[in-house]
Design a protein around this motif. Sequence first.
Motif, PDB file in Angstrom:
ATOM      1  N   GLU A  25       0.844  -1.191   0.000  1.00 38.71           N
ATOM      2  CA  GLU A  25       0.000   0.000   0.000  1.00 38.71           C
ATOM      3  C   GLU A  25       0.877   1.237   0.000  1.00 38.71           C
ATOM      4  OE1 GLU A  25      -2.039  -0.406   3.693  1.00 38.71           O
ATOM      5  OE2 GLU A  25      -3.458  -1.883   2.928  1.00 38.71           O
ATOM      6  N   LEU A  26       0.315   2.338  -0.449  1.00 43.72           N
ATOM      7  CA  LEU A  26       1.027   3.609  -0.391  1.00 43.72           C
ATOM      8  C   LEU A  26       1.244   3.987   1.061  1.00 43.72           C
ATOM      9  CD1 LEU A  26      -0.845   5.585  -3.171  1.00 43.72           C
ATOM     10  CD2 LEU A  26       1.331   4.383  -3.342  1.00 43.72           C
ATOM     11  N   GLY A  27       2.396   4.592   1.326  1.00 42.55           N
ATOM     12  CA  GLY A  27       2.737   5.011   2.688  1.00 42.55           C
ATOM     13  C   GLY A  27       2.515   6.493   2.890  1.00 42.55           C
ATOM     14  N   ALA A  28       3.285   7.077   3.807  1.00 46.32           N
ATOM     15  CA  ALA A  28       3.068   8.446   4.268  1.00 46.32           C
ATOM     16  C   ALA A  28       3.532   9.533   3.296  1.00 46.32           C
ATOM     17  CB  ALA A  28       3.750   8.640   5.617  1.00 46.32           C
ATOM     18  N   GLY A  29       4.370   9.219   2.358  1.00 42.02           N
ATOM     19  CA  GLY A  29       4.874  10.244   1.455  1.00 42.02           C
ATOM     20  C   GLY A  29       5.247   9.656   0.120  1.00 42.02           C
ATOM     21  N   ALA A  30       5.733  10.496  -0.752  1.00 41.34           N
ATOM     22  CA  ALA A  30       6.154  10.051  -2.081  1.00 41.34           C
ATOM     23  C   ALA A  30       7.252   9.003  -1.950  1.00 41.34           C
ATOM     24  CB  ALA A  30       6.650  11.234  -2.897  1.00 41.34           C
ATOM     25  N   GLY A  31       7.049   7.860  -2.587  1.00 40.94           N
ATOM     26  CA  GLY A  31       8.039   6.793  -2.556  1.00 40.94           C
ATOM     27  C   GLY A  31       8.034   5.975  -1.278  1.00 40.94           C
ATOM     28  N   ALA A  57      14.836  -8.543  -1.779  1.00 39.64           N
ATOM     29  CA  ALA A  57      13.974  -8.720  -2.953  1.00 39.64           C
ATOM     30  C   ALA A  57      13.678  -7.408  -3.662  1.00 39.64           C
ATOM     31  CB  ALA A  57      12.665  -9.393  -2.536  1.00 39.64           C
ATOM     32  N   ILE A  58      13.679  -6.297  -2.914  1.00 36.58           N
ATOM     33  CA  ILE A  58      13.326  -5.004  -3.524  1.00 36.58           C
ATOM     34  C   ILE A  58      14.514  -4.042  -3.603  1.00 36.58           C
ATOM     35  CG2 ILE A  58      10.891  -5.178  -2.920  1.00 36.58           C
ATOM     36  CD1 ILE A  58      11.454  -3.199  -0.602  1.00 36.58           C
ATOM     37  N   ALA A  59      15.702  -4.532  -3.320  1.00 37.50           N
ATOM     38  CA  ALA A  59      16.890  -3.663  -3.305  1.00 37.50           C
ATOM     39  C   ALA A  59      17.059  -2.898  -4.604  1.00 37.50           C
ATOM     40  CB  ALA A  59      18.139  -4.485  -3.001  1.00 37.50           C
ATOM     41  N   HIS A  60      16.782  -3.541  -5.728  1.00 35.46           N
ATOM     42  CA  HIS A  60      16.946  -2.868  -7.023  1.00 35.46           C
ATOM     43  C   HIS A  60      15.961  -1.712  -7.202  1.00 35.46           C
ATOM     44  CE1 HIS A  60      13.703  -5.735  -7.754  1.00 35.46           C
ATOM     45  NE2 HIS A  60      13.382  -5.048  -8.836  1.00 35.46           N
ATOM     46  N   ASP A  65      19.560   7.622  -6.488  1.00 38.00           N
ATOM     47  CA  ASP A  65      18.847   8.832  -6.086  1.00 38.00           C
ATOM     48  C   ASP A  65      17.444   8.926  -6.681  1.00 38.00           C
ATOM     49  OD1 ASP A  65      20.999   9.646  -4.570  1.00 38.00           O
ATOM     50  OD2 ASP A  65      21.860  10.883  -6.174  1.00 38.00           O
ATOM     51  N   ALA A  66      17.228   8.356  -7.853  1.00 40.49           N
ATOM     52  CA  ALA A  66      15.927   8.435  -8.520  1.00 40.49           C
ATOM     53  C   ALA A  66      15.119   7.151  -8.351  1.00 40.49           C
ATOM     54  CB  ALA A  66      16.132   8.744  -9.999  1.00 40.49           C
ATOM     55  N   ALA A  67      15.438   6.357  -7.344  1.00 36.39           N
ATOM     56  CA  ALA A  67      14.757   5.080  -7.120  1.00 36.39           C
ATOM     57  C   ALA A  67      13.273   5.314  -6.835  1.00 36.39           C
ATOM     58  CB  ALA A  67      15.399   4.348  -5.952  1.00 36.39           C
ATOM     59  N   PRO A  68      12.408   4.438  -7.355  1.00 34.03           N
ATOM     60  CA  PRO A  68      10.976   4.601  -7.121  1.00 34.03           C
ATOM     61  C   PRO A  68      10.558   4.335  -5.674  1.00 34.03           C
ATOM     62  CG  PRO A  68      11.377   2.581  -8.340  1.00 34.03           C
ATOM     63  CD  PRO A  68      12.693   3.306  -8.238  1.00 34.03           C
ATOM     64  N   VAL A  69      11.355   3.557  -4.941  1.00 35.44           N
ATOM     65  CA  VAL A  69      11.044   3.271  -3.546  1.00 35.44           C
ATOM     66  C   VAL A  69      12.045   4.016  -2.678  1.00 35.44           C
ATOM     67  CG1 VAL A  69      10.818   1.489  -1.772  1.00 35.44           C
ATOM     68  CG2 VAL A  69      10.106   1.005  -4.130  1.00 35.44           C
ATOM     69  N   HIS A  70      11.530   4.957  -1.901  1.00 38.77           N
ATOM     70  CA  HIS A  70      12.388   5.736  -1.004  1.00 38.77           C
ATOM     71  C   HIS A  70      12.457   5.087   0.375  1.00 38.77           C
ATOM     72  CE1 HIS A  70      14.351   9.109   0.879  1.00 38.77           C
ATOM     73  NE2 HIS A  70      13.378   9.198   1.757  1.00 38.77           N
ATOM     74  N   ALA A  71      11.312   4.564   0.851  1.00 35.66           N
ATOM     75  CA  ALA A  71      11.291   3.982   2.196  1.00 35.66           C
ATOM     76  C   ALA A  71      10.117   3.019   2.341  1.00 35.66           C
ATOM     77  CB  ALA A  71      11.166   5.077   3.243  1.00 35.66           C
ATOM     78  N   ILE A  72      10.308   2.060   3.222  1.00 35.18           N
ATOM     79  CA  ILE A  72       9.220   1.187   3.645  1.00 35.18           C
ATOM     80  C   ILE A  72       8.839   1.678   5.035  1.00 35.18           C
ATOM     81  CG2 ILE A  72       8.521  -1.167   4.195  1.00 35.18           C
ATOM     82  CD1 ILE A  72       9.097  -0.660   1.192  1.00 35.18           C
ATOM     83  N   ASP A  73       7.669   2.304   5.141  1.00 42.03           N
ATOM     84  CA  ASP A  73       7.231   2.859   6.419  1.00 42.03           C
ATOM     85  C   ASP A  73       6.875   1.774   7.425  1.00 42.03           C
ATOM     86  OD1 ASP A  73       7.510   5.448   5.435  1.00 42.03           O
ATOM     87  OD2 ASP A  73       5.408   5.623   4.863  1.00 42.03           O
TER      88      ASP A  73
END
Length: 80
Positions: A25-31, A57-60, A65-73
């Motif tokens: 699910e989407l988290g608290a902010g962009a990415g 599994a999601i490291a890639h 800097d432009a990665a689509p995943v910034h953080a897992i909240d």
Amino acid sequence: MTNDQVEAIREAIEASIEGATAEVELGAGAGHYNVTVTAPVFAGKPMVQAHRLVYSAIAHLMDGDAAPVHAIDRLRTLAS
């Protein structure tokens, strides 16, 4: 932030961890995302070890800097 990114995270986890079912699910902010993964491989593993499997599994998707995943909240790992 898009459904494509949610789907990419889910697919990467399910492809990398045998028997896994991932809910993303989407988290608290962009990415940012909330992830719950259920898999037999988590049985008897410490939480840190289970979380490492998911992050591997999601490291890639988190690389650069432009990665689509910034953080897992929030990350939950459950044994099935």
